[in-house]
Design a protein around this motif. Structure first.
Motif, PDB file in Angstrom:
ATOM      1  N   ILE A 123       0.842  -1.199   0.000  1.00 38.95           N
ATOM      2  CA  ILE A 123       0.000   0.000   0.000  1.00 38.95           C
ATOM      3  C   ILE A 123       0.877   1.249   0.000  1.00 38.95           C
ATOM      4  O   ILE A 123       0.647   2.195  -0.766  1.00 38.95           O
ATOM      5  N   VAL A 124       1.901   1.247   0.836  1.00 40.78           N
ATOM      6  CA  VAL A 124       2.799   2.403   0.926  1.00 40.78           C
ATOM      7  C   VAL A 124       3.575   2.590  -0.381  1.00 40.78           C
ATOM      8  O   VAL A 124       3.688   3.707  -0.899  1.00 40.78           O
ATOM      9  N   SER A 125       4.097   1.492  -0.916  1.00 41.12           N
ATOM     10  CA  SER A 125       4.885   1.606  -2.150  1.00 41.12           C
ATOM     11  C   SER A 125       4.025   2.079  -3.315  1.00 41.12           C
ATOM     12  O   SER A 125       4.465   2.894  -4.136  1.00 41.12           O
ATOM     13  N   ARG A 126       2.793   1.590  -3.392  1.00 42.55           N
ATOM     14  CA  ARG A 126       1.882   2.032  -4.456  1.00 42.55           C
ATOM     15  C   ARG A 126       1.581   3.519  -4.324  1.00 42.55           C
ATOM     16  O   ARG A 126       1.505   4.241  -5.328  1.00 42.55           O
ATOM     17  N   ALA A 127       1.392   3.984  -3.096  1.00 41.11           N
ATOM     18  CA  ALA A 127       1.137   5.412  -2.879  1.00 41.11           C
ATOM     19  C   ALA A 127       2.332   6.240  -3.326  1.00 41.11           C
ATOM     20  O   ALA A 127       2.178   7.287  -3.962  1.00 41.11           O
ATOM     21  N   HIS A 130       2.482   6.631  -6.992  1.00 43.94           N
ATOM     22  CA  HIS A 130       1.294   7.271  -7.571  1.00 43.94           C
ATOM     23  C   HIS A 130       0.467   6.287  -8.399  1.00 43.94           C
ATOM     24  O   HIS A 130      -0.205   6.683  -9.353  1.00 43.94           O
ATOM     25  N   ASP A 131       0.519   5.024  -8.017  1.00 41.26           N
ATOM     26  CA  ASP A 131      -0.248   3.975  -8.687  1.00 41.26           C
ATOM     27  C   ASP A 131      -1.584   3.840  -7.960  1.00 41.26           C
ATOM     28  O   ASP A 131      -1.725   3.053  -7.025  1.00 41.26           O
ATOM     29  N   LEU A 136      -5.518   1.188  -4.464  1.00 42.12           N
ATOM     30  CA  LEU A 136      -6.872   0.799  -4.092  1.00 42.12           C
ATOM     31  C   LEU A 136      -7.001  -0.705  -3.908  1.00 42.12           C
ATOM     32  O   LEU A 136      -7.639  -1.182  -2.968  1.00 42.12           O
ATOM     33  N   GLU A 137      -6.387  -1.455  -4.814  1.00 38.95           N
ATOM     34  CA  GLU A 137      -6.489  -2.910  -4.743  1.00 38.95           C
ATOM     35  C   GLU A 137      -5.778  -3.452  -3.502  1.00 38.95           C
ATOM     36  O   GLU A 137      -6.301  -4.320  -2.787  1.00 38.95           O
ATOM     37  N   ALA A 138      -4.574  -2.941  -3.228  1.00 38.42           N
ATOM     38  CA  ALA A 138      -3.838  -3.392  -2.051  1.00 38.42           C
ATOM     39  C   ALA A 138      -4.561  -2.971  -0.770  1.00 38.42           C
ATOM     40  O   ALA A 138      -4.645  -3.752   0.194  1.00 38.42           O
ATOM     41  N   ASP A 139      -5.082  -1.748  -0.751  1.00 40.02           N
ATOM     42  CA  ASP A 139      -5.823  -1.254   0.411  1.00 40.02           C
ATOM     43  C   ASP A 139      -7.057  -2.117   0.666  1.00 40.02           C
ATOM     44  O   ASP A 139      -7.356  -2.473   1.808  1.00 40.02           O
TER      45      ASP A 139
END
Length: 233
Positions: A123-127, A130-131, A136-139
């Motif tokens: 979740i952190v890495s996706r944020a 900017h993915d 959203l999917e990981a969250d």
């Protein structure tokens, strides 16, 4: 309307209906599809480079989630969500998730919780990348997996539905304002509290997280309104 093909990259093993749904979700998040506007299946199909049938099917899937609504002989209108709606969704999630997280903290094993750490870190890495789709999917996977440890499948379904109805709003604005990463890092904080067996701390953390997300939505909306006002001045 902008070029939606950038959101339509597909993999052969996925059903076309699912591919189109993924592309439409991305367009919703990016603001290519605007709340209150009506879009026809043939028009969207032309932008995506597919036939109208999988677009209609995907839009019906989104309609069941409350994200769009059919408009007879015209197409689909993107659902508008009011501040009142968002407040009510947040209130319901708080009533459900806070005590559930407390119970899960008390009953789950360290091993069960540690299995979710890679998702929290994702979740952190996706944020940071900017993915937004990946975020959203990981969250979604993280929160629903935590709640699933309660053993109540209907509870998980209910929260999943609430998330679908609210999750798209303000996300792009949060990312552009640089606030998404701090919200993402709260997932790791929550997991650490749960692994430490701190049920009151975990409950307080998830309550703060849900309230924080709601306040960030409000800030993002206020910033957007301010920018619109400046542009009209």
């Amino acid at each position: 309307m902008g070029d939606l093909k950038q959101y339509g990259l597909v993999r052969a093993q996925e059903r076309l209906r699912d591919q189109v749904g993924h592309a439409l979700r991305a367009a919703l998040i990016a603001g290519e599809l605007r709340p209150g506007q009506v879009y026809s299946a043939p028009g969207l199909a032309g932008d995506l480079g597919v036939s109208a049938t999988p677009v209609r099917e995907a839009m019906l899937d989104l309609a069941r989630e409350g994200l769009v609504e059919p408009v007879r002989n015209k197409g689909f209108r993107i659902t508008e969500v009011s501040e009142r709606d968002l407040d009510q969704y947040t209130e319901l999630r708080t009533l459900i998730e806070v005590p559930t997280i407390g119970r899960v903290t008390r009953k789950a094993t360290r091993e069960q919780l540690e299995r979710l750490r890679p998702i929290a870190e994702e979740i952190v890495s996706r944020a940071r990348e900017h993915d937004l789709i990946g975020y959203l999917e990981a969250d979604r996977r993280f929160h629903l997996a935590l709640l699933a440890l309660s053993g109540n499948e209907r509870l998980v379904e209910t929260v999943g539905d609430l998330r679908k109805r609210s999750r798209l709003y303000g996300l792009t604005g949060l990312d552009e304002a640089g606030k998404l990463v701090s919200s993402a890092e709260e997932h790791i904080e929550l997991l650490d509290l749960m692994i430490a067996g701190d049920a009151p701390g975990a409950e307080a953390c998830v309550r703060r997280h849900l309230g924080h997300v709601r306040s960030l939505w409000a800030d993002a909306d206020a910033d957007a309104d301010s920018e619109a006002g400046d542009g009209q001045a």
